[in-house]
Design a protein around this motif. Structure first.
Motif, PDB file in Angstrom:
ATOM      1  N   ASP A   1      56.601 -49.015  -3.500  1.00  0.00           N
ATOM      2  CA  ASP A   1      55.277 -48.503  -3.867  1.00  0.00           C
ATOM      3  C   ASP A   1      55.161 -48.330  -5.380  1.00  0.00           C
ATOM      4  O   ASP A   1      54.138 -48.680  -5.976  1.00  0.00           O
ATOM      5  N   ALA A   2      56.217 -47.779  -6.001  1.00  0.00           N
ATOM      6  CA  ALA A   2      56.201 -47.588  -7.455  1.00  0.00           C
ATOM      7  C   ALA A   2      56.216 -48.922  -8.177  1.00  0.00           C
ATOM      8  O   ALA A   2      55.559 -49.085  -9.219  1.00  0.00           O
ATOM      9  N   MET A   3      56.941 -49.892  -7.638  1.00  0.00           N
ATOM     10  CA  MET A   3      57.003 -51.218  -8.249  1.00  0.00           C
ATOM     11  C   MET A   3      55.629 -51.880  -8.233  1.00  0.00           C
ATOM     12  O   MET A   3      55.180 -52.435  -9.233  1.00  0.00           O
ATOM     13  N   VAL A   4      54.965 -51.807  -7.096  1.00  0.00           N
ATOM     14  CA  VAL A   4      53.641 -52.424  -6.969  1.00  0.00           C
ATOM     15  C   VAL A   4      52.649 -51.747  -7.908  1.00  0.00           C
ATOM     16  O   VAL A   4      51.906 -52.407  -8.639  1.00  0.00           O
ATOM     17  N   ALA A   5      52.625 -50.409  -7.895  1.00  0.00           N
ATOM     18  CA  ALA A   5      51.667 -49.664  -8.717  1.00  0.00           C
ATOM     19  C   ALA A   5      51.873 -49.940 -10.206  1.00  0.00           C
ATOM     20  O   ALA A   5      50.906 -50.129 -10.960  1.00  0.00           O
ATOM     21  N   SER A   6      53.131 -49.971 -10.644  1.00  0.00           N
ATOM     22  CA  SER A   6      53.407 -50.171 -12.065  1.00  0.00           C
ATOM     23  C   SER A   6      53.099 -51.604 -12.497  1.00  0.00           C
ATOM     24  O   SER A   6      52.592 -51.837 -13.600  1.00  0.00           O
ATOM     25  N   ASP A   7      53.378 -52.581 -11.632  1.00  0.00           N
ATOM     26  CA  ASP A   7      53.089 -53.972 -11.963  1.00  0.00           C
ATOM     27  C   ASP A   7      51.580 -54.191 -12.040  1.00  0.00           C
ATOM     28  O   ASP A   7      51.078 -54.831 -12.972  1.00  0.00           O
ATOM     29  N   LEU A   8      50.866 -53.629 -11.081  1.00  0.00           N
ATOM     30  CA  LEU A   8      49.412 -53.764 -11.059  1.00  0.00           C
ATOM     31  C   LEU A   8      48.794 -53.105 -12.294  1.00  0.00           C
ATOM     32  O   LEU A   8      47.880 -53.667 -12.914  1.00  0.00           O
TER      33      LEU A   8
ATOM     34  N   ASP B   1      57.388 -48.330 -17.948  1.00  0.00           N
ATOM     35  CA  ASP B   1      57.211 -47.706 -16.634  1.00  0.00           C
ATOM     36  C   ASP B   1      57.550 -48.694 -15.527  1.00  0.00           C
ATOM     37  O   ASP B   1      58.176 -48.338 -14.517  1.00  0.00           O
ATOM     38  N   ARG B   2      57.132 -49.942 -15.735  1.00  0.00           N
ATOM     39  CA  ARG B   2      57.397 -50.984 -14.747  1.00  0.00           C
ATOM     40  C   ARG B   2      58.899 -51.230 -14.613  1.00  0.00           C
ATOM     41  O   ARG B   2      59.419 -51.353 -13.505  1.00  0.00           O
ATOM     42  N   GLN B   3      59.599 -51.291 -15.725  1.00  0.00           N
ATOM     43  CA  GLN B   3      61.040 -51.510 -15.681  1.00  0.00           C
ATOM     44  C   GLN B   3      61.749 -50.380 -14.946  1.00  0.00           C
ATOM     45  O   GLN B   3      62.658 -50.614 -14.151  1.00  0.00           O
TER      46      GLN B   3
END
Length: 221
Positions: free
Chosen positions: A136-143, A125-127
């Protein structure tokens, strides 16, 4: 302790229980004063003092003409938030490294097959999010991935500390992500996740140390 103090303490405990259990989630309005009086079986003055105590603690906030709302479900989050209000980006990175290196070490030693599946799914999902360029999606998936590593560590105290720093960590990740977007840099956690999946604690620790060290400015630390 006199009877009145005991009543207030019990009312505080009961209201706190409704908040921390999720009965009254963050952002929701708590019952009105008459409803609380009936629910708790105490007088209005006791309810007022109990609510005010939790306002001071940072769990509740009064909004003029609207009611009282749940601001946080953890007093530790509130206290830590106040303590780190003036912390720099590097300060948070250094604390993240101290928590996440140990989380990676423990996760590599204790991960279950289910944990590995969750980590690989979240990494995919993060990739996808990082490929989209949606901050926003990058931050949420990394977190979500880093929190899952903390959960896979199997240490409830470490996980609680991590979750109580989640807002600061999220803001920290956002700063890192924005920098990646601007510089068009590559960023992945494949080696970290596979080290945990392989049960290689030393390699997992090295991956997260190097990753966060790059942002701190000492990648070989």
């Amino acid at each position: 302790m006199n009877d009145r103090s005991g009543l207030i303490d019990r009312a505080v405990d009961e209201i706190r229980r409704h908040i921390t259990s999720g009965d009254w989630p963050v952002g929701s309005r708590i019952p009105t004063e008459p409803a609380l009086t009936a629910l708790l079986g105490v007088g209005r003055n006791t309810v007022r003092e109990a609510v005010q105590s939790l306002v001071h603690a940072g769990l509740l906030v009064r909004r003029q003409g609207s009611g009282t709302y749940v601001l946080s479900d953890s007093e530790l989050t509130v206290v830590m938030g106040r303590q780190i209000a003036d912390a720099t980006h590097v300060h948070i990175l250094e604390v993240r490294r101290s928590l996440e290196v140990e989380a990676a070490r423990l996760a590599a030693s204790r991960r279950t097959a289910e944990d590995v599946l969750i980590l690989r799914t979240l990494n995919a999902d993060r990739q996808e999010a990082f490929g989209s360029g949606d901050v926003d999606a990058m931050v949420a998936s990394d977190l979500a991935l880093h929190r899952a590593i903390a959960a896979a560590a199997g240490n409830p105290v470490l996980l609680s500390l991590y979750e109580n720093l989640i807002d600061a960590i999220g803001a920290n990740i956002r700063t890192n992500v924005v920098g990646l977007v601007h510089t068009r840099s590559e960023d992945d956690h494949d080696a970290l996740i596979e080290a945990i999946a392989d049960g290689d604690a030393r390699r997992a620790m090295g991956e997260i140390t190097s990753y966060l060290g790059t942002y701190i400015g000492d990648p070989v630390a």
